[in-house]
Write a protein that holds these residues in place. Structure first.
Motif, mmCIF file in Angstrom:
data_model
loop_
_atom_site.group_PDB
_atom_site.id
_atom_site.type_symbol
_atom_site.label_atom_id
_atom_site.label_comp_id
_atom_site.label_asym_id
_atom_site.label_seq_id
_atom_site.Cartn_x
_atom_site.Cartn_y
_atom_site.Cartn_z
ATOM 1 N N ILE A 101 27.316 54.156 24.743
ATOM 2 C CA ILE A 101 28.526 53.767 25.491
ATOM 3 C C ILE A 101 28.752 54.723 26.662
ATOM 4 O O ILE A 101 28.994 54.291 27.797
ATOM 5 C CB ILE A 101 29.768 53.729 24.570
ATOM 6 C CG1 ILE A 101 29.694 52.528 23.630
ATOM 7 C CG2 ILE A 101 31.052 53.664 25.384
ATOM 8 C CD1 ILE A 101 30.790 52.478 22.592
ATOM 9 N N ARG A 104 26.170 54.081 29.377
ATOM 10 C CA ARG A 104 26.466 52.854 30.128
ATOM 11 C C ARG A 104 27.653 53.055 31.062
ATOM 12 O O ARG A 104 27.610 52.668 32.241
ATOM 13 C CB ARG A 104 26.783 51.706 29.164
ATOM 14 C CG ARG A 104 25.596 50.997 28.617
ATOM 15 C CD ARG A 104 25.947 49.592 28.185
ATOM 16 N NE ARG A 104 26.983 49.546 27.194
ATOM 17 C CZ ARG A 104 26.823 49.065 25.978
ATOM 18 N NH1 ARG A 104 25.632 48.631 25.590
ATOM 19 N NH2 ARG A 104 27.819 49.017 25.135
ATOM 20 N N VAL A 105 28.722 53.634 30.534
ATOM 21 C CA VAL A 105 29.946 53.790 31.333
ATOM 22 C C VAL A 105 29.677 54.673 32.557
ATOM 23 O O VAL A 105 30.017 54.314 33.683
ATOM 24 C CB VAL A 105 31.080 54.380 30.475
ATOM 25 C CG1 VAL A 105 32.254 54.830 31.335
ATOM 26 C CG2 VAL A 105 31.561 53.366 29.468
ATOM 27 N N ILE A 108 27.383 52.802 35.085
ATOM 28 C CA ILE A 108 28.058 51.721 35.810
ATOM 29 C C ILE A 108 29.067 52.298 36.798
ATOM 30 O O ILE A 108 29.146 51.872 37.963
ATOM 31 C CB ILE A 108 28.747 50.751 34.820
ATOM 32 C CG1 ILE A 108 27.685 49.958 34.058
ATOM 33 C CG2 ILE A 108 29.691 49.801 35.535
ATOM 34 C CD1 ILE A 108 28.218 49.148 32.898
ATOM 35 N N LEU A 109 29.832 53.283 36.342
ATOM 36 C CA LEU A 109 30.829 53.881 37.240
ATOM 37 C C LEU A 109 30.158 54.618 38.391
ATOM 38 O O LEU A 109 30.659 54.615 39.520
ATOM 39 C CB LEU A 109 31.745 54.836 36.456
ATOM 40 C CG LEU A 109 32.724 54.153 35.501
ATOM 41 C CD1 LEU A 109 33.529 55.186 34.720
ATOM 42 C CD2 LEU A 109 33.669 53.234 36.250
ATOM 43 N N MET B 1 30.796 47.518 29.841
ATOM 44 C CA MET B 1 30.555 48.930 29.517
ATOM 45 C C MET B 1 30.509 49.163 28.008
ATOM 46 O O MET B 1 29.747 49.978 27.517
ATOM 47 C CB MET B 1 31.655 49.804 30.110
ATOM 48 C CG MET B 1 31.586 49.884 31.618
ATOM 49 S SD MET B 1 32.728 51.105 32.251
ATOM 50 C CE MET B 1 33.614 50.133 33.419
ATOM 51 N N PHE B 2 31.342 48.409 27.273
ATOM 52 C CA PHE B 2 31.420 48.588 25.832
ATOM 53 C C PHE B 2 30.675 47.495 25.073
ATOM 54 O O PHE B 2 30.714 47.458 23.862
ATOM 55 C CB PHE B 2 32.892 48.606 25.369
ATOM 56 C CG PHE B 2 33.691 49.684 26.022
ATOM 57 C CD1 PHE B 2 34.633 49.377 26.984
ATOM 58 C CD2 PHE B 2 33.481 51.004 25.712
ATOM 59 C CE1 PHE B 2 35.353 50.362 27.610
ATOM 60 C CE2 PHE B 2 34.196 52.010 26.338
ATOM 61 C CZ PHE B 2 35.141 51.681 27.291
#
Lengths: 249, 118
Positions: A101, A104-105, A108-109, B1-2
């Motif tokens: 998580i 990914r976060v 993406i950010l 994202m999750f």
């Protein structure tokens, strides 16, 4: 002059390609691919030239909320206990899920911040319009971005004025619920009056439902094609690798 | 994202948030038909604010209960969702009180924002 390879990339191609890349990041569930997506995101972030401190300042609140959430995931998700100290438990599955998580976060950010930094403002609006996003949505987004700072400044001025008039700071204001209510109400009233003034001004200037953003009208060049193809190929490769990791392909 | 859907759940999220908001608006507009003046306005504002939050929470919980994947324990999910809905009760109460107070403020300062006094 544009020397930044991301800034030199045509915005109407940059937006769909980077969105596709972000979607491919969101598709990743395997821990082994997390360093790959973070490396791609870090490269794009570095190319954008955005200072890390500025990015962290903007993302302080969402990252704090994410941290709290992942602490719960680490303690509650899964059955394999790694460390246990009273009510606090660290589970292997939770730790792995949290790592995915976070990867990914942050990836993406990172790409989103790179897009915002290099395109930003009118060019981003023009890019969205060229990608087919309805004009009214783009205008609402632009106006929100423009006036949210005005509202924040008004709020801080009103708080200073209230303190000068003797409002007490901290938890003691909880005994006076009328104070935040009148603050919120005043901000609503000011925002409403400002919206009416801005709407009248827009109508007088000939607004008919969509601002005609000029954007980048130069012809496509080899740099645009190279960037678009390499980002699209990266996104496709990530999806393929993830499908291989899941055993589907 | 999750990994919870994001774009693919945009429609259902829009309904979970939007439908209670529309119902709250319809409920609040009844204040012109009811006697009681400012009391009716305050009570309807509280009900609209608190009710919309609770309705959103219950809609989300219902959708999640009806679509629990096979590999997850249904009992654990039910318990988690029950706790989640209960956690929204104080939030709804605060929302209701705050909404009622803001509506009261606006009715004194700028009644045309509420559609009165135009």
């Amino acid at each position: 002059m544009r020397k930044n390879p991301l800034a030199a990339w045509r915005t109407s191609l940059q937006i769909p390609c980077l969105f596709m890349l972000m979607m491919s990041f969101a598709f990743v569930r395997s821990l082994v691919l997390v360093p790959v997506i973070m490396a791609i995101s870090a490269l794009l972030f570095a190319l954008s030239g955005m200072p890390v401190k500025e990015a962290l300042k903007r993302l302080r609140l969402p990252l704090t909320l994410l941290f709290v959430m992942t602490v719960l995931i680490v303690m509650l998700d899964g059955t394999t206990v790694l460390v246990s100290a009273g009510p606090l438990t660290v589970r292997a599955e939770g730790l792995e899920l949290s790592a995915v998580i976070w990867g990914r976060v942050l990836s993406i950010l990172g790409v989103a911040m790179a897009l915002y930094r290099t395109a930003g403002g009118w060019e981003l609006a023009a890019g969205f319009r060229r990608c087919g996003v309805p004009g009214i949505l783009v205008d609402m987004g632009m106006l929100t971005g423009r006036y949210i700072h005005v509202t924040a400044e008004e709020y801080s001025r009103m708080r200073i004025a209230m303190r000068l008039r003797g409002e007490r700071r901290g938890y003691r204001t909880l005994r006076l619920p009328g104070t935040p209510v009148s603050l919120a109400g005043s901000l609503l009233v000011r925002g409403f009056e400002r919206a009416e003034r801005v709407w009248s001004a827009m109508k007088l200037r000939g607004y008919r439902g969509a601002v005609p953003y000029a954007g980048d009208r130069r012809p496509l060049n080899s740099h645009d094609m190279l960037m678009s193809l390499s980002v699209t190929a990266s996104a496709a490769a990530l999806v393929l690798l993830e499908l291989c990791a899941r055993g589907v392909v | 994202m999750f990994g919870h859907g994001g774009l693919t759940t945009l429609g259902v999220n829009g309904i979970i948030i939007g439908l209670p908001a529309l119902l709250a608006s319809a409920l609040f507009s009844l204040r012109r038909k009811l006697p009681g003046g400012s009391y009716a306005t305050g009570i309807l504002a509280f009900t609209a604010g608190a009710g919309s939050v609770l309705l959103s929470a219950m809609m989300m919980a219902s959708l999640l209960v009806l679509t629990i994947p096979e590999h997850l324990s249904a009992e654990t999910e039910h318990q988690a969702l029950r706790m989640m809905v209960l956690a929204y009760v104080p939030i709804a109460a605060i929302e209701g009180v705050f909404t009622a107070m803001v509506v009261s403020f606006l009715s004194k300062v700028k009644p045309e924002m509420l559609g009165d006094g135009r």
